[in-house]
Write a protein that holds these residues in place. Structure first.
Motif, PDB file in Angstrom:
ATOM      1  N   LYS A  40     -22.902  -8.117 -10.507  1.00 24.79           N
ATOM      2  CA  LYS A  40     -23.540  -7.960  -9.488  1.00 24.79           C
ATOM      3  C   LYS A  40     -22.415  -7.968  -8.252  1.00 24.79           C
ATOM      4  N   VAL A  41     -22.581  -7.037  -7.271  1.00 26.76           N
ATOM      5  CA  VAL A  41     -21.568  -7.037  -5.900  1.00 26.76           C
ATOM      6  C   VAL A  41     -22.398  -7.444  -4.755  1.00 26.76           C
ATOM      7  N   ILE A  42     -22.484  -8.494  -3.953  1.00 24.87           N
ATOM      8  CA  ILE A  42     -23.261  -8.704  -2.914  1.00 24.87           C
ATOM      9  C   ILE A  42     -22.455  -8.688  -1.654  1.00 24.87           C
ATOM     10  N   PHE A  43     -22.952  -7.947  -0.676  1.00 23.09           N
ATOM     11  CA  PHE A  43     -22.207  -7.590   0.514  1.00 23.09           C
ATOM     12  C   PHE A  43     -23.030  -8.413   1.759  1.00 23.09           C
ATOM     13  N   VAL A  44     -22.205  -9.793   2.198  1.00 23.67           N
ATOM     14  CA  VAL A  44     -23.285 -10.461   3.156  1.00 23.67           C
ATOM     15  C   VAL A  44     -22.492 -10.165   4.738  1.00 23.67           C
ATOM     16  N   SER A  45     -23.839  -9.337   5.252  1.00 20.77           N
ATOM     17  CA  SER A  45     -23.521  -8.846   6.584  1.00 20.77           C
ATOM     18  C   SER A  45     -24.323  -9.627   7.760  1.00 20.77           C
ATOM     19  N   GLY A  64     -11.509  -5.587   3.372  1.00 21.54           N
ATOM     20  CA  GLY A  64     -12.001  -6.250   2.199  1.00 21.54           C
ATOM     21  C   GLY A  64     -12.548  -5.370   1.413  1.00 21.54           C
ATOM     22  N   ASP A  65     -13.251  -4.302   1.915  1.00 22.14           N
ATOM     23  CA  ASP A  65     -13.930  -3.362   0.966  1.00 22.14           C
ATOM     24  C   ASP A  65     -13.114  -2.523   0.123  1.00 22.14           C
ATOM     25  N   GLN A  66     -12.005  -2.561   0.432  1.00 26.25           N
ATOM     26  CA  GLN A  66     -10.657  -1.767  -0.383  1.00 26.25           C
ATOM     27  C   GLN A  66     -10.462  -2.593  -1.342  1.00 26.25           C
ATOM     28  N   ILE A  67     -10.323  -3.902  -1.074  1.00 29.55           N
ATOM     29  CA  ILE A  67     -10.214  -5.035  -2.319  1.00 29.55           C
ATOM     30  C   ILE A  67     -11.131  -4.993  -3.229  1.00 29.55           C
ATOM     31  N   MET A  68     -12.374  -4.979  -2.510  1.00 27.58           N
ATOM     32  CA  MET A  68     -13.540  -5.011  -3.866  1.00 27.58           C
ATOM     33  C   MET A  68     -13.500  -4.112  -4.553  1.00 27.58           C
ATOM     34  N   GLU A  69     -13.494  -2.740  -4.153  1.00 27.85           N
ATOM     35  CA  GLU A  69     -13.496  -1.503  -5.013  1.00 27.85           C
ATOM     36  C   GLU A  69     -12.547  -1.588  -6.257  1.00 27.85           C
ATOM     37  N   MET A 113       0.824  -1.207   0.024  1.00 31.24           N
ATOM     38  CA  MET A 113      -0.017  -0.204  -0.047  1.00 31.24           C
ATOM     39  C   MET A 113       0.851   1.516  -0.106  1.00 31.24           C
ATOM     40  N   GLU A 114       0.250   2.226  -0.483  1.00 30.90           N
ATOM     41  CA  GLU A 114       1.117   3.732  -0.249  1.00 30.90           C
ATOM     42  C   GLU A 114      -0.029   4.369   0.526  1.00 30.90           C
ATOM     43  N   ASP A 115       0.391   4.864   1.766  1.00 32.46           N
ATOM     44  CA  ASP A 115      -0.439   5.728   2.553  1.00 32.46           C
ATOM     45  C   ASP A 115      -1.913   5.236   2.261  1.00 32.46           C
ATOM     46  N   ARG A 116      -2.126   3.895   2.887  1.00 35.25           N
ATOM     47  CA  ARG A 116      -3.248   3.179   3.077  1.00 35.25           C
ATOM     48  C   ARG A 116      -4.133   2.975   1.552  1.00 35.25           C
ATOM     49  N   SER A 117      -3.462   3.209   0.497  1.00 41.32           N
ATOM     50  CA  SER A 117      -4.099   3.101  -0.870  1.00 41.32           C
ATOM     51  C   SER A 117      -3.599   1.769  -1.476  1.00 41.32           C
ATOM     52  N   LEU A 118      -4.361   0.948  -1.678  1.00 45.94           N
ATOM     53  CA  LEU A 118      -4.009  -0.426  -2.139  1.00 45.94           C
ATOM     54  C   LEU A 118      -3.154  -0.114  -3.744  1.00 45.94           C
ATOM     55  N   ASP A 119      -1.892  -0.893  -3.602  1.00 46.14           N
ATOM     56  CA  ASP A 119      -1.359  -0.771  -4.990  1.00 46.14           C
ATOM     57  C   ASP A 119      -1.586  -2.046  -5.870  1.00 46.14           C
TER      58      ASP A 119
END
Ligand code: IPE
Length: 258
Positions: free
Chosen positions: A164-169, A149-154, A107-113
């Protein structure tokens, strides 16, 4: 192709360090198998990640040497969790491979590379389900940080065309206020950019609504183009399968992007 996030609050008991919800995961994997659509799976860390990450302030980056054993322990714990999720997928008949983000990305300052999707797409080509998860990553600026996990999804939605994107909560959907504190809380069946605008106007006076607005914004961002982003309660049997198949079920759907 469908993108599914199994939230940490469903696959683990968030109150107890390293408590795996085997029964719930086995059932959810069975529902994914029965639905029979090709998927990429991301899962959260739940109590395998958040407990130690919080205690040792891992998301603040490197502060001192005392954090180092915790970095290794969290990395170990989330890999074990991921192996348990993959074991349940395979039991359900789904060939799946765990791909630890921290072992091949920074990551670079919390942003996934994450500039290459080849490893994900080649597994998909062979009918194998890639499984990624929230992890502790090295960070060029901070030393290390937490990747959700949300960052990975984005990031995945930027290079794979998911229908479709499904978020299981563990909640039925998005509510206009906290349903645990307010009996009259109303659930949104569908949210659009207009819904968010009306909420944004109120959120300056209400913290809870502010939290809802943030989740709604995230779901809308994930629903660009024709894609729908659905939030379901995975603790209720049958809802994940119904959501995958596009059948009617209790959920909040974000449509139309932002
Ligand atoms: C958190 O990932 C990762 C770690 C704490 C190591 P997520 O933020 O995606 O996990 P959940 O779904 O909230 O548990």
């Amino acid at each position: 192709m469908i993108l599914i996030k199994l939230g940490g609050s469903v696959i683990t008991d968030k109150r107890e360090y390293r408590r795996f919800n085997e029964e719930a995961v086995a059932r959810l994997c069975g529902e994914i198998a029965e639905a029979g659509k090709q998927a990429v799976i991301v899962h959260g860390a739940g109590s395998f990640g958040h407990v130690l990450a919080k205690r040792h302030r891992l998301n603040d980056g490197y502060i001192d040497e005392s954090q180092i054993p915790a970095v290794a322990q969290v990395a170990y714990d989330v890999r074990e969790l991921s192996s348990m999720v993959v074991a349940q997928l395979m039991k359900a008949g789904i060939p799946a491979v765990s791909m630890p983000p921290g072992s091949c990305m920074v990551m670079e300052d919390r942003s996934l590379d994450m500039d290459r999707q080849e490893v994900v797409s080649r597994f998909l080509d062979k009918g194998i389900v890639p499984v990624m998860f929230g992890d502790v990553l090295m960070d060029r600026k901070l030393g290390f940080a937490i990747l959700s996990g949300d960052q990975i999804m984005e990031r995945l939605t930027e290079f794979i065309n998911f229908e479709k994107v499904i978020f299981v909560s563990d909640i039925d959907g998005l509510f206009d206020c906290d349903p645990k504190k307010n009996k009259d809380a109303a659930m949104y069946d569908v949210v659009t950019a207009e819904t968010l605008e009306s909420i944004d106007a109120e959120s300056s006076v209400d913290d809870v609504t502010g939290g809802v607005a943030e989740k709604m914004r995230w779901m809308l961002e994930m629903s660009r183009g024709d894609r729908e982003c659905i939030l379901i309660n995975g603790t209720v049997p049958g809802r994940l399968k119904a959501a995958i198949l596009g059948e009617d079920t209790v959920c909040t759907k974000a449509l139309g992007g932002i």
